[in-house]
Every structure is written in structure tokens, then in C-alpha cells.
Design a protein around this motif. Structure first.
Motif: not given
Length: 354
Positions: A78-81, A112-117, A188-193
Motif C-alpha cells: 500500500a505504501d509503495l503504491q 510514505v516511500c521509505e521510513s515511516g513515522s 518499471e518495477l511497479a507492474p511486477q511488484l
């Protein structure tokens, strides 16, 4: 008598005046076009049932191995999307070239993309994926695939984020170029992930991990064993050389950084799987020649990832100014990959997009 008539006349006149006055008053009143509303009965609130929206409550994860790992993977996905949709896709590189990143909240993007809070006690995708890699590597092929792809996105994001903080650098074109390359790889990774996450989410809550004693002791024939190797090892073995070059080799130059977490995950998955499959080989009913071929593959797979690990010191200990232009270990990785990939292909592996 005359006096009585006079009194009656006076009374009649007075009554007529009062009647006229009432009539005049009625004429002066504004007409009421809105009839009075009927009196509503008092409602008994105990009789009212308010249905909650279908998505108001989240179904708790099943208290099983599969339920727990699916919950962790779904949170990371969910975060990666959200990272891609809200920050990466609309990112304004033209503004970045003008040294302006005011169009994006970098702190929120990093959360959102890496570290969280830490303040909100929310784990980011990096932490979630690291937990999966540390505790659940080599326990299901779909999970292994998700771990490797997810870690590559967060490792690549780290480079992207670093570039957004380097807009004061004199070589801004180089900075923007690395950011654009990083964005392109993540998309590019998105659809595979996303496919890996969707397939993982379909696992039954009762699914047991591959290292569960019940699974390990289950009888298996030669064809199924080979197919299991293709599924579990194929995507990682096929990407060893290209992945090593993509995430290492020259990535340390300029401001870019090697993606060591991905390297370590790939190595750990193959090494743990080879250990499990050696034990399973002892229970496989097959000809000695066939057992030898499978054993040869496991040895080749371990040798290939050991060659990846041989490059760690180049990136983590050797000073940058002492490194050659290219990683000398890359050629050795390509050589070590070939025997394992050749056997996988003989078992039925077909290369897919990376």
C-alpha cells in the motif's frame, strides 16, 4: 322610550365599528402561504439502526503464518503504491532543474516511500520489507519475489530522495539525471511488484511455509521437485548478473549508491533454499543420476550467490577513490551464474521480464 332607542342605536354603532375594525385588521395581515407543519412525534433513538460502511472495519489478519506475512506485505505494498502514485509519477523534474522542490513535501514523501513515522508509530515499507527478509526469506516463492522487488524499490527510492536534497549541488544536471533514472526504474518495477503482491494476497490463510516440518516431509516426485526449483530459484538466478550490474558496478559513482539490501536478500534466499532442498533430496525417489543432477544445481546456485557476496567489501570497505571504474567482481558473477541458469532452463525455466 326615546332614550331606549338612542341606547340601542349607540350600541349598534359601536358593534359595527368593532366589526369593521376586525375586518380591517384581517385585511392588513399578510397572507400565510406556508401552512403550519404537523407536529412530529418524538423519535425513540433506540429503534434506529445505523449500518456501518462495508469498508469501515478492516478484517483482522488470520493468526497463522500466512495471515501474518500477508498483512505485512499488504501494508508495504500500500505504501509503495502510494509512493509511486502521489510522489513519483507527478514529480516535476523541470522545477528540480531550476533548483525548486517546493512543489513536494519531501518529509511526507520519505515517510510514505521509505521510513515511516516514529512519532506516529507507523512502520514504513523499508522496515516492513526488512522484517519479511530477515524472518521469512525462503519460506514461499511468492513472498521471496515480493521481498526482492520491494527492496529494490525502496533502495532505489533512497537514491531518488537523496537527489531531491542535493539541488544546491553545482552539477544539478547530474543530480536530476540520477533522479530521473531512479524514477524510471521504480516505475518499471511497479507492474511486477503489484503482480507479486496480488498473487501473494491470494494465499490461503492456512498455507504453511516451505520450511514447515509437515511440508518438508511430504512426499514429492521428480517432476514436482524440478518445478519447485524453477519457481523458487528461477527469478533470482536469472537476474543475478544483470541485477548485480544494475544495483552495483558503477552505481557508486557520482551520488548514486549500491543497493546492498537487495544483494543480501537474494543471497539469503538462495542459500536457505539450497539447505532446505538438500534435506528434501534425501527423501526423493529418483535415479542416482537424477539426484546428482539436482545436487549439481544446488551447488551451482550457492556458488553463484556466494560470488555476489564476494563483492560486498568492494562497496562497503574499499574507499571510493581506490575503486576502478568497474567492479572487477561483475565478470565473475556472470561466469558463476551460467551453470545454475543452464540447469534451470533444462528443468523448464523460461526467462521473464526483470
Amino acid at each position: 322610550m326615546r332614550q331606549l332607542v338612542w341606547i340601542v342605536a349607540v350600541l349598534a354603532t359601536a358593534i359595527g365599528a368593532v366589526g369593521c375594525s376586525k375586518a380591517d385588521d384581517k385585511k392588513k395581515e399578510a397572507p400565510n402561504f406556508f401552512p403550519p407543519e404537523p407536529v412530529q412525534p418524538k423519535l425513540d433513538m433506540s429503534d434506529i439502526i445505523v449500518a456501518e460502511p462495508e469498508d469501515a472495519t478492516v478484517k483482522p489478519a488470520a493468526d497463522t503464518w500466512a495471515g501474518r506475512v500477508k498483512e505485512l506485505a499488504a501494508a508495504a505494498e500500500a505504501d509503495l503504491q502510494r509512493c509511486r502514485n502521489e510522489f513519483l509519477i507527478p514529480f516535476q523534474f523541470n522545477s528540480m532543474k531550476r533548483r525548486d522542490v517546493m512543489f513536494v513535501n519531501i518529509n511526507e514523501m520519505d515517510e510514505v516511500c521509505e521510513s515511516g513515522s516514529r512519532d506516529r508509530k507507523v512502520r514504513g515499507p523499508r522496515k516492513l520489507l526488512e522484517v519479511l527478509a530477515k524472518e521469512h526469506a525462503a519460506r514461499h516463492p511468492l513472498l521471496d519475489r515480493f521481498i526482492v522487488l520491494g527492496l529494490e524499490q525502496v533502495e532505489t527510492y533512497r537514491v531518488f530522495s537523496y537527489m531531491t536534497k542535493k539541488i544546491g549541488a553545482p552539477d544539478i544536471d547530474v543530480v536530476v539525471g540520477i533522479a530521473q533514472k531512479s524514477q524510471a526504474r521504480m516505475l518499471e518495477l511497479a507492474p511486477q511488484l503489484d503482480r507479486a503482491a496480488a498473487e501473494l494476497a491470494k494465499l490461503s490463510d492456512g498455507q504453511l511455509p516451505d520450511d514447515d516440518p509437515t511440508v518438508a516431509a511430504a512426499p514429492i516426485d521428480l517432476a514436482a521437485f524440478k518445478q519447485g526449483l524453477v519457481t523458487a530459484y528461477g527469478p533470482i538466478i536469472a537476474d543475478l548478473a544483470s541485477g548485480y550490474e544494475r544495483m552495483g558496478d558503477k552505481s557508486w559513482q557520482n551520488y548514486d549508491m549500491p543497493k546492498m539490501a537487495v544483494f543480501r536478500a537474494m543471497v539469503a534466499i538462495i542459500e536457505k533454499r539450497a539447505q532446505q532442498d538438500r534435506a528434501r533430496l534425501t527423501k526423493l525417489a529418483a535415479e542416482p543420476k537424477q539426484i546428482d543432477e539436482l545436487t549439481t544445481f544446488l551447488v551451482a546456485a550457492e556458488a553463484a550467490v556466494k560470488q555476489i557476496a564476494a563483492g560486498y567489501d568492494f562497496y562497503e570497505k574499499k574507499p571510493k577513490d581506490e575503486r576502478p571504474e568497474h567492479d572487477p567482481n561483475l565478470k565473475a558473477v556472470k561466469v558463476a551464474q551460467k551453470p545454475a541458469l543452464k540447469l534451470l532452463t533444462a528443468f523448464g525455466y523460461v526467462a521473464v521480464d526483470k
